[in-house]
Design a protein around this motif. Structure first.
Motif, mmCIF file in Angstrom:
data_model
loop_
_atom_site.group_PDB
_atom_site.id
_atom_site.type_symbol
_atom_site.label_atom_id
_atom_site.label_comp_id
_atom_site.label_asym_id
_atom_site.label_seq_id
_atom_site.Cartn_x
_atom_site.Cartn_y
_atom_site.Cartn_z
ATOM 1 N N UNK A 38 0.734 -1.251 -0.015
ATOM 2 C CA UNK A 38 -0.036 0.259 0.371
ATOM 3 C C UNK A 38 0.575 1.898 -0.139
ATOM 4 N N UNK A 39 2.206 1.036 -0.109
ATOM 5 C CA UNK A 39 3.423 2.728 -0.107
ATOM 6 C C UNK A 39 2.944 2.639 -1.431
ATOM 7 N N UNK A 57 -0.225 -10.464 -9.857
ATOM 8 C CA UNK A 57 -1.149 -11.466 -8.629
ATOM 9 C C UNK A 57 -1.268 -10.658 -7.148
ATOM 10 N N UNK A 58 -2.273 -10.253 -7.350
ATOM 11 C CA UNK A 58 -2.034 -9.740 -5.284
ATOM 12 C C UNK A 58 -2.250 -10.592 -5.186
ATOM 13 N N UNK A 66 -5.908 -2.831 1.439
ATOM 14 C CA UNK A 66 -4.372 -2.586 0.953
ATOM 15 C C UNK A 66 -4.632 -3.290 -0.438
ATOM 16 N N UNK A 67 -5.175 -3.961 -1.109
ATOM 17 C CA UNK A 67 -6.228 -4.936 -1.925
ATOM 18 C C UNK A 67 -6.398 -3.501 -3.365
ATOM 19 N N UNK A 68 -7.212 -2.635 -2.233
ATOM 20 C CA UNK A 68 -7.874 -1.366 -2.784
ATOM 21 C C UNK A 68 -6.464 -0.302 -3.703
ATOM 22 N N UNK A 95 -15.039 -7.091 0.892
ATOM 23 C CA UNK A 95 -15.604 -5.749 0.646
ATOM 24 C C UNK A 95 -14.516 -4.632 -0.815
ATOM 25 N N UNK A 96 -13.510 -5.036 -0.484
ATOM 26 C CA UNK A 96 -12.446 -4.707 -1.326
ATOM 27 C C UNK A 96 -12.917 -4.956 -2.417
ATOM 28 N N UNK A 97 -13.436 -5.926 -3.313
ATOM 29 C CA UNK A 97 -13.985 -6.592 -4.661
ATOM 30 C C UNK A 97 -15.140 -5.571 -4.850
#
Length: 191
Positions: A38-39, A57-58, A66-68, A95-97
């Motif tokens: 996320x940086x 690939x996350x 972090x996903x977002x 929720x990120x998806x």
């Protein structure tokens, strides 16, 4: 690494654990960068060194934020024809998806899509105002650049088109059309 054979040009990994650099001993084609997914500074460094990837690939922290953040920073690095995947989606991070697909990720998501509204699911079906729902119209950014969004158990894949699509067209084929209402049935129902 053997499953890629001679097709592997470069494998770049990101991890917060410095011990993961041990993977670099397996091949000179492997690089491991240490930092948080996320940086934004890490992603600026990556994009200057590796401007495009075939696959991203996350498989990071699996936390919503972090996903977002990773999608916002990394999706633009996927080359045309490439795929962005997010794995290990569970009820804790789904929720990120939702935020990515339905446009509730805010400005971060819009930056991943070239500054366009991030509502992928809404924009993939959208047509310009006044053009009618079917069957010929110019594409918006998502329609032009996203070939598909596939959702599987615990994984999402978003594939970019190899070349942008200029128009959506659904041409008619054939010369005879099947009537939707049989005229004799309609006459009988009016009695």
């Amino acid at each position: 690494l053997t499953q890629f054979g001679d097709n592997l040009e470069r494998l770049v990994g990101i991890d917060v654990n410095p011990q993961t650099r041990a993977w670099m001993a397996l091949s000179p084609k492997v690089s491991v960068l240490i930092g948080s997914q996320s940086n934004p500074e890490l992603w600026r460094n990556i994009s200057s060194k590796y401007p495009q990837f075939d696959i991203i690939l996350d498989d990071g922290s699996h936390r919503v934020h972090d996903i977002m953040a990773t999608f916002s920073a990394a999706f633009s690095l996927v080359r045309p024809g490439g795929v962005y995947m997010i794995e290990d989606i569970t009820q804790e991070n789904a929720q990120a998806i939702h935020n990515i697909l339905h446009g509730t990720a805010g400005a971060k998501g819009a930056s991943a899509l070239g500054g366009h509204n991030q509502n992928l699911m809404g924009m993939i079906h959208q047509h310009p105002p006044g053009t009618g729902a079917c069957c010929y119209h110019r594409t918006n950014w998502v329609q032009a650049h996203i070939e598909y969004i596939a959702i599987y158990p615990m994984i999402v894949a978003i594939r970019k088109r190899a070349k942008p699509l200029d128009r959506l067209e659904a041409p008619k084929h054939g010369t005879q059309w099947i009537p939707y209402i049989d005229k004799s049935s309609q006459a009988n129902s009016n009695k």
